[in-house]
Design a protein around this motif. Structure first.
Motif, PDB file in Angstrom:
ATOM      1  N   THR A  78     -21.053 -14.592 -60.681  1.00 39.99           N
ATOM      2  CA  THR A  78     -22.497 -14.421 -60.301  1.00 39.99           C
ATOM      3  C   THR A  78     -23.137 -13.049 -61.032  1.00 39.99           C
ATOM      4  OG1 THR A  78     -22.251 -15.338 -58.187  1.00 39.99           O
ATOM      5  CG2 THR A  78     -24.492 -14.168 -58.609  1.00 39.99           C
ATOM      6  N   GLN A  79     -22.322 -12.166 -61.117  1.00 40.15           N
ATOM      7  CA  GLN A  79     -22.513 -10.986 -61.748  1.00 40.15           C
ATOM      8  C   GLN A  79     -22.759 -11.289 -63.356  1.00 40.15           C
ATOM      9  OE1 GLN A  79     -19.497  -8.771 -60.004  1.00 40.15           O
ATOM     10  NE2 GLN A  79     -20.836  -7.502 -58.849  1.00 40.15           N
ATOM     11  N   MET A  80     -21.824 -11.784 -63.647  1.00 41.89           N
ATOM     12  CA  MET A  80     -21.556 -12.538 -65.256  1.00 41.89           C
ATOM     13  C   MET A  80     -23.142 -13.155 -65.853  1.00 41.89           C
ATOM     14  SD  MET A  80     -17.926 -13.678 -65.634  1.00 41.89           S
ATOM     15  CE  MET A  80     -16.346 -12.823 -64.979  1.00 41.89           C
ATOM     16  N   VAL A  81     -23.421 -13.925 -64.944  1.00 44.69           N
ATOM     17  CA  VAL A  81     -24.695 -14.702 -65.148  1.00 44.69           C
ATOM     18  C   VAL A  81     -25.957 -13.754 -64.973  1.00 44.69           C
ATOM     19  CG1 VAL A  81     -25.920 -16.668 -64.435  1.00 44.69           C
ATOM     20  CG2 VAL A  81     -23.603 -16.948 -64.911  1.00 44.69           C
ATOM     21  N   THR A  82     -25.749 -13.195 -64.155  1.00 45.59           N
ATOM     22  CA  THR A  82     -27.090 -12.203 -63.911  1.00 45.59           C
ATOM     23  C   THR A  82     -27.079 -11.354 -65.026  1.00 45.59           C
ATOM     24  OG1 THR A  82     -27.053 -12.412 -61.564  1.00 45.59           O
ATOM     25  CG2 THR A  82     -28.129 -10.387 -62.274  1.00 45.59           C
ATOM     26  N   ALA A  83     -25.970 -10.903 -65.501  1.00 48.56           N
ATOM     27  CA  ALA A  83     -26.317  -9.772 -66.624  1.00 48.56           C
ATOM     28  C   ALA A  83     -26.591 -10.400 -67.698  1.00 48.56           C
ATOM     29  CB  ALA A  83     -24.686  -9.091 -66.802  1.00 48.56           C
ATOM     30  N   SER A  84     -25.941 -11.735 -68.039  1.00 43.80           N
ATOM     31  CA  SER A  84     -26.528 -12.422 -69.349  1.00 43.80           C
ATOM     32  C   SER A  84     -28.029 -12.667 -69.251  1.00 43.80           C
ATOM     33  CB  SER A  84     -25.770 -13.800 -69.342  1.00 43.80           C
ATOM     34  OG  SER A  84     -26.044 -14.600 -70.367  1.00 43.80           O
ATOM     35  N   ASN A  85     -28.473 -13.192 -68.071  1.00 46.38           N
ATOM     36  CA  ASN A  85     -30.149 -13.315 -67.952  1.00 46.38           C
ATOM     37  C   ASN A  85     -30.734 -11.976 -68.078  1.00 46.38           C
ATOM     38  OD1 ASN A  85     -29.371 -16.186 -67.733  1.00 46.38           O
ATOM     39  ND2 ASN A  85     -29.504 -16.232 -65.363  1.00 46.38           N
ATOM     40  N   ASN A  86     -30.296 -11.091 -67.583  1.00 41.69           N
ATOM     41  CA  ASN A  86     -31.102  -9.712 -67.634  1.00 41.69           C
ATOM     42  C   ASN A  86     -31.151  -9.121 -68.964  1.00 41.69           C
ATOM     43  OD1 ASN A  86     -31.684 -10.018 -64.691  1.00 41.69           O
ATOM     44  ND2 ASN A  86     -29.986  -8.396 -64.260  1.00 41.69           N
ATOM     45  N   PHE A  87     -30.134  -9.410 -69.406  1.00 41.78           N
ATOM     46  CA  PHE A  87     -29.910  -9.200 -70.899  1.00 41.78           C
ATOM     47  C   PHE A  87     -30.662  -9.873 -71.851  1.00 41.78           C
ATOM     48  CE2 PHE A  87     -27.066  -9.558 -74.957  1.00 41.78           C
ATOM     49  CZ  PHE A  87     -27.383  -8.550 -75.824  1.00 41.78           C
ATOM     50  N   GLY A  88     -31.127 -10.883 -71.795  1.00 42.36           N
ATOM     51  CA  GLY A  88     -32.146 -11.740 -72.272  1.00 42.36           C
ATOM     52  C   GLY A  88     -31.243 -12.562 -73.603  1.00 42.36           C
ATOM     53  N   ALA A  89     -29.968 -12.901 -73.151  1.00 39.51           N
ATOM     54  CA  ALA A  89     -29.065 -13.710 -74.212  1.00 39.51           C
ATOM     55  C   ALA A  89     -29.775 -14.658 -74.853  1.00 39.51           C
ATOM     56  CB  ALA A  89     -27.801 -13.908 -73.591  1.00 39.51           C
ATOM     57  N   ASP A  90     -29.822 -15.078 -75.798  1.00 39.11           N
ATOM     58  CA  ASP A  90     -29.963 -16.295 -76.738  1.00 39.11           C
ATOM     59  C   ASP A  90     -28.759 -17.272 -76.553  1.00 39.11           C
ATOM     60  OD1 ASP A  90     -32.577 -15.468 -77.727  1.00 39.11           O
ATOM     61  OD2 ASP A  90     -31.504 -14.246 -78.721  1.00 39.11           O
ATOM     62  N   VAL A  91     -27.526 -16.448 -76.427  1.00 36.30           N
ATOM     63  CA  VAL A  91     -26.359 -17.447 -76.352  1.00 36.30           C
ATOM     64  C   VAL A  91     -25.451 -16.913 -75.467  1.00 36.30           C
ATOM     65  CG1 VAL A  91     -24.292 -18.128 -77.815  1.00 36.30           C
ATOM     66  CG2 VAL A  91     -26.287 -18.151 -79.027  1.00 36.30           C
ATOM     67  N   HIS A  92     -24.819 -17.775 -74.687  1.00 36.27           N
ATOM     68  CA  HIS A  92     -23.648 -17.380 -73.700  1.00 36.27           C
ATOM     69  C   HIS A  92     -22.408 -17.913 -74.023  1.00 36.27           C
ATOM     70  CE1 HIS A  92     -22.533 -16.150 -69.574  1.00 36.27           C
ATOM     71  NE2 HIS A  92     -21.608 -16.741 -69.775  1.00 36.27           N
ATOM     72  N   LEU A  93     -21.592 -16.982 -74.381  1.00 34.36           N
ATOM     73  CA  LEU A  93     -20.098 -17.532 -74.728  1.00 34.36           C
ATOM     74  C   LEU A  93     -19.250 -17.313 -73.595  1.00 34.36           C
ATOM     75  CD1 LEU A  93     -19.956 -16.516 -78.372  1.00 34.36           C
ATOM     76  CD2 LEU A  93     -20.351 -18.977 -77.484  1.00 34.36           C
ATOM     77  N   ALA A  94     -18.710 -18.370 -73.084  1.00 34.95           N
ATOM     78  CA  ALA A  94     -17.680 -18.019 -71.825  1.00 34.95           C
ATOM     79  C   ALA A  94     -16.359 -18.705 -72.436  1.00 34.95           C
ATOM     80  CB  ALA A  94     -18.105 -18.946 -70.668  1.00 34.95           C
ATOM     81  N   ILE A  95     -15.568 -17.787 -72.585  1.00 34.15           N
ATOM     82  CA  ILE A  95     -14.200 -17.750 -73.159  1.00 34.15           C
ATOM     83  C   ILE A  95     -12.951 -17.940 -72.230  1.00 34.15           C
ATOM     84  CG2 ILE A  95     -12.431 -16.849 -75.126  1.00 34.15           C
ATOM     85  CD1 ILE A  95     -15.071 -15.468 -75.927  1.00 34.15           C
ATOM     86  N   HIS A  96     -12.480 -19.128 -72.151  1.00 32.70           N
ATOM     87  CA  HIS A  96     -11.213 -19.371 -70.877  1.00 32.70           C
ATOM     88  C   HIS A  96     -10.206 -20.040 -71.873  1.00 32.70           C
ATOM     89  CE1 HIS A  96     -13.530 -18.472 -67.509  1.00 32.70           C
ATOM     90  NE2 HIS A  96     -14.314 -18.713 -68.009  1.00 32.70           N
TER      91      HIS A  96
END
Length: 183
Positions: free
Chosen positions: A55-73
């Motif tokens: 949840t914190q990761m997604v919130t940080a991405s959204n607050n950052f205003g990311a154009d691209v979100h890369l989740a690496i697993h």
């Protein structure tokens, strides 16, 4: 300016075979390469830290205003190879997932699993950015785990090529205000 949020796995209890160690450590090594290379070409990045929950990761991405979100697993469960997920119905996320997969699949030493639509992965449906979750390979498969360990740099660069804006053949481009990865 395109902004990329880099979200390596924070699963510190997800251990691989042999000397793989944890998914968190290996995916953060790959993210180090992705982040360094994106910044080298002038891309603005933000990255999660291992203490964050999803949840914190997604919130940080959204607050950052990311154009691209890369989740690496890396994956587990008895399979092999790479796969990439995107949110069902998002053409831009599907393009990003397909481009990432197209870069990674030829590198993996085992059979790959394709590009898959999902409504179940929080990181791909709850982010405002064009998002994908890529599973590099299976850390519970000895061949795949060895591939990851021995190719951190190459894997990171393959991912980075879908997150940069230089004049290479795979670049993030802005179309109608939405960043997508194209080849």
């Amino acid at each position: 300016m395109v902004k990329v949020y880099i979200s390596p796995s924070s699963q510190d209890d997800n251990r691989g075979v042999g000397n793989y160690g944890t998914e968190e450590v290996r995916m953060n090594q790959i993210a180090d390469v992705v982040e360094r290379e994106l910044r080298r070409v002038g891309i603005t990045t933000l990255r999660n830290n291992p203490s964050m929950n999803i949840t914190q990761m997604v919130t940080a991405s959204n607050n950052f205003g990311a154009d691209v979100h890369l989740a690496i697993h890396s994956n587990a469960g008895g399979g092999t190879g790479a796969e990439a997920y995107y949110y069902t119905g998002s053409a831009s996320s599907q393009k990003l997932a397909q481009a990432l997969y197209n870069n990674l699949a030829p590198m993996t030493p085992t059979g790959d699993r394709g590009v898959k639509a999902t409504t179940q992965l929080y990181e791909v449906w709850a982010t405002n950015a064009v998002a994908t979750l890529v599973e590099i390979a299976f850390h519970d498969n000895a061949t795949d785990a060895s591939f990851i360990i021995n190719n951190i740099q190459a894997i990171g660069i393959a991912i980075e090529r879908c997150g940069q804006t230089s004049a290479t053949s795979v670049a993030v481009i802005t179309q109608g205000g939405v960043a997508v990865c194209s080849d």
